[in-house]
Design a protein around this motif. Structure first.
Motif, short mmCIF file in Angstrom:
data_model
loop_
_atom_site.label_atom_id
_atom_site.label_comp_id
_atom_site.label_asym_id
_atom_site.label_seq_id
_atom_site.Cartn_x
_atom_site.Cartn_y
_atom_site.Cartn_z
N TRP A 36 0.76 -1.38 0.05
CA TRP A 36 -0.55 -0.24 0.24
C TRP A 36 0.94 1.32 0.11
CZ3 TRP A 36 -5.08 -0.57 0.31
CH2 TRP A 36 -5.23 -1.96 0.92
N GLY A 37 0.20 2.41 -0.48
CA GLY A 37 1.16 3.88 -0.39
C GLY A 37 1.95 3.97 -1.80
N ASN A 38 2.79 4.69 -0.93
CA ASN A 38 4.43 5.02 -1.71
C ASN A 38 5.27 3.79 -2.05
OD1 ASN A 38 5.90 7.13 -3.57
ND2 ASN A 38 5.95 8.38 -1.14
N HIS A 39 5.95 3.84 -2.64
CA HIS A 39 7.57 3.77 -2.71
C HIS A 39 8.30 4.22 -1.95
CE1 HIS A 39 10.29 0.62 -4.72
NE2 HIS A 39 11.24 1.77 -5.40
N SER A 40 8.54 3.77 -1.15
CA SER A 40 9.73 4.72 -0.03
C SER A 40 9.35 4.45 0.88
CB SER A 40 8.93 5.70 0.14
OG SER A 40 7.59 6.01 1.33
N ALA A 41 10.38 4.71 1.65
CA ALA A 41 10.27 3.97 3.53
C ALA A 41 8.60 3.53 4.20
CB ALA A 41 11.33 4.27 4.30
N THR A 42 7.93 4.52 3.50
CA THR A 42 6.93 4.45 4.38
C THR A 42 6.18 3.56 3.43
OG1 THR A 42 5.88 6.42 3.11
CG2 THR A 42 6.93 7.32 5.07
N GLN A 43 6.72 2.90 2.84
CA GLN A 43 5.09 2.19 1.69
C GLN A 43 4.63 1.04 3.16
OE1 GLN A 43 7.16 -1.24 -0.39
NE2 GLN A 43 8.55 0.16 -0.48
N TYR A 44 3.96 0.68 2.83
CA TYR A 44 2.85 -0.08 3.46
C TYR A 44 2.82 -2.28 2.86
CZ TYR A 44 -0.33 -2.98 6.97
OH TYR A 44 -1.16 -4.03 7.93
N PRO A 45 3.70 -2.79 3.52
CA PRO A 45 3.44 -4.02 2.54
C PRO A 45 2.95 -4.99 3.95
CG PRO A 45 5.70 -4.11 3.56
CD PRO A 45 5.77 -2.86 4.38
N ASP A 46 1.73 -5.60 3.49
CA ASP A 46 0.25 -6.05 4.31
C ASP A 46 0.19 -7.05 4.15
OD1 ASP A 46 -2.20 -6.61 4.91
OD2 ASP A 46 -3.24 -5.68 3.96
N VAL A 47 0.51 -8.70 5.66
CA VAL A 47 0.35 -9.57 4.89
C VAL A 47 -0.80 -10.38 5.74
CG1 VAL A 47 2.74 -9.80 6.03
CG2 VAL A 47 1.28 -9.87 7.88
N PHE A 48 -1.79 -9.05 6.49
CA PHE A 48 -2.68 -9.77 6.80
C PHE A 48 -3.88 -10.26 5.97
CE2 PHE A 48 -0.42 -6.57 10.27
CZ PHE A 48 -0.82 -7.66 10.88
N HIS A 49 -3.77 -9.63 4.60
CA HIS A 49 -4.56 -9.81 3.85
C HIS A 49 -4.07 -11.38 2.58
CE1 HIS A 49 -6.91 -6.41 5.57
NE2 HIS A 49 -7.92 -6.99 4.56
N ALA A 50 -2.88 -11.57 2.65
CA ALA A 50 -2.30 -12.15 2.28
C ALA A 50 -2.32 -13.91 2.96
CB ALA A 50 -0.57 -12.33 1.93
N GLU A 51 -2.23 -14.76 2.03
CA GLU A 51 -2.69 -15.57 1.96
C GLU A 51 -1.08 -16.63 1.51
OE1 GLU A 51 -6.95 -16.14 0.48
OE2 GLU A 51 -5.47 -17.53 -0.37
N ILE A 52 -0.99 -17.93 2.31
CA ILE A 52 0.57 -18.95 2.10
C ILE A 52 -0.25 -20.45 1.97
CG2 ILE A 52 2.46 -19.80 3.40
CD1 ILE A 52 2.89 -17.49 4.67
#
Ligand code: NAD
Ligand code: LMR
Length: 328
Positions: A184-200
């Motif tokens: 989510w968000g910006n391609h920067s250090a503030t970006q948010y990689p979200d595992v809560f909707h990801a699936e394994i």
């Protein structure tokens, strides 16, 4: 499959990313057997080096490379292009944030947006890799009023791929078992990689990991600061992985995302998930027939909300800065 060559422009073609990207494009990573015609834009002093790269492309005897044109005039190179990969821009060095590049690189994207507006094919799609990618895409989009806004996107696929790779290493899963990753968000250090909707393997990724401390204090900062770690280690910014992600993003945009999965793309916000309208922000998207749509209906908890808001606030600040600079 069409046998008409797809005309693909690459800017900054003599740079580091270009040196990997052109060979991936020419060898069929984007289009398989469909012929491709490359249109390569550089600044005048880099044209000689680019000629050398083209000699190497020739020497590969790629069966589906239907032609290569090089030049330093955007309107000539972009004429009739179906896909424009805007890579050319200065990279950051050690100690810089990507946003520090705004004034140095922003002007490139006003000129290229205008040129695309004038001469690109009606079906053109534009992917921006050059940093700061989201706001550069906003600048190009704002300077191309006749091209539909949804034809512009900025690259967060590298972050997406980095997140999948970190999660695979942590859990021992194959990268192919990891689905529905979102940046989510910006391609920067503030970006948010979200595992809560990801699936394994079909199970919720956060539950499989079962370690909130790792998610918060290892996973998120590792993905968000990976670009800086590579600059620190290599002495220059990521290039082959950036080229690979540029190809992945364009391929999925043109050919569609698989059933049951999505990808991360920075695209113009329609206000979904509270992201201010008009910003180019990364979302979970599915694609079909060359069009993307933002995945709807995901529940956003307070943890995710705070991080999405922080990254989109940074994008709003960048928009204010380029407005101030007269770039949009
Ligand atoms: P590089 O310096 O090796 O190459 C950039 C090239 O762009 C140079 O050859 C330069 O001559 C050219 N260029 C500059 N101005 C131009 C213009 N107006 N028109 C055409 N070409 C122009 O840099 P690189 O390592 O290839 O990186 C390129 C950009 O991609 C940088 O901004 C970098 O930060 C960014 N990047 C983004 C991601 C991402 O995930 N979004 C990942 C890696 C790098
Ligand atoms: C990356 O993510 O590797 C690139 O955006 C280069 C950088 O400046 O970090």
């Amino acid at each position: 499959m069409s046998s008409t060559p797809l005309k693909v422009a690459v800017t900054g073609a003599a740079g580091q990313i270009g040196y990997s990207l052109l060979f991936r494009l020419a060898s069929g990573s984007l289009l398989g057997d469909r012929p491709i015609e490359l249109r390569l834009l550089e600044i005048t002093p880099a044209l000689k080096a680019l000629e050398g790269v083209v000699m190497e492309l020739d020497d590969c005897a790629f069966p589906n490379l239907a032609g290569v044109e090089i030049g330093d005039d955007a309107e000539t190179i972009f004429d009739g292009v179906n896909l424009a990969l805007l890579v050319g821009a200065r990279p950051r060095g050690p100690g810089m944030e990507r946003g520090d590049l705004l004034s140095a690189n922003g002007a490139i994207f006003t000129a290229q947006g205008k040129a695309l507006n004038k001469v690109a094919a009606d079906d053109v799609r534009i992917g921006v890799t050059g940093n700061p990618a989201n706001t550069n895409a906003l600048i190009a989009m704002s300077n191309a009023p006749d091209i539909p806004q949804e034809r512009f996107s900025a690259l967060t696929r590298l972050d997406h791929n980095r997140a999948i790779s970190q999660l695979a290493a942590k859990t021992g899963a194959a990268v192919t078992d990891i689905k529905k990753m979102t940046i989510w968000g910006n391609h920067s250090a503030t970006q948010y990689p979200d595992v809560f909707h990801a699936e394994i393997g079909g199970r919720n990724a956060a539950e499989v990991v079962g370690d909130q401390d790792w998610v918060e204090n290892t996973f998120i900062p590792t993905v968000a600061k990976r670009g800086a770690a590579i600059i620190e280690a290599r002495g220059s910014s990521s290039a082959a992985s950036a080229a690979s992600a540029t190809v992945d993003a364009a391929r999925d945009w043109l050919h569609g995302t698989p059933e049951g999965d999505w990808v991360s793309m920075a695209v113009v916000s329609d206000g979904s998930y509270g992201v201010p309208e008009g910003l180019i922000s990364s979302f979970p998207v599915t694609t079909k027939n060359g069009d993307w749509s933002i995945v709807q209906g995901l529940e956003i908890d307070d943890f995710s909300r705070a991080r999405i808001d922080a990254s989109t606030a940074e994008l709003a600040d960048e928009r204010a800065a380029v407005t101030e600079l007269g770039l949009i």
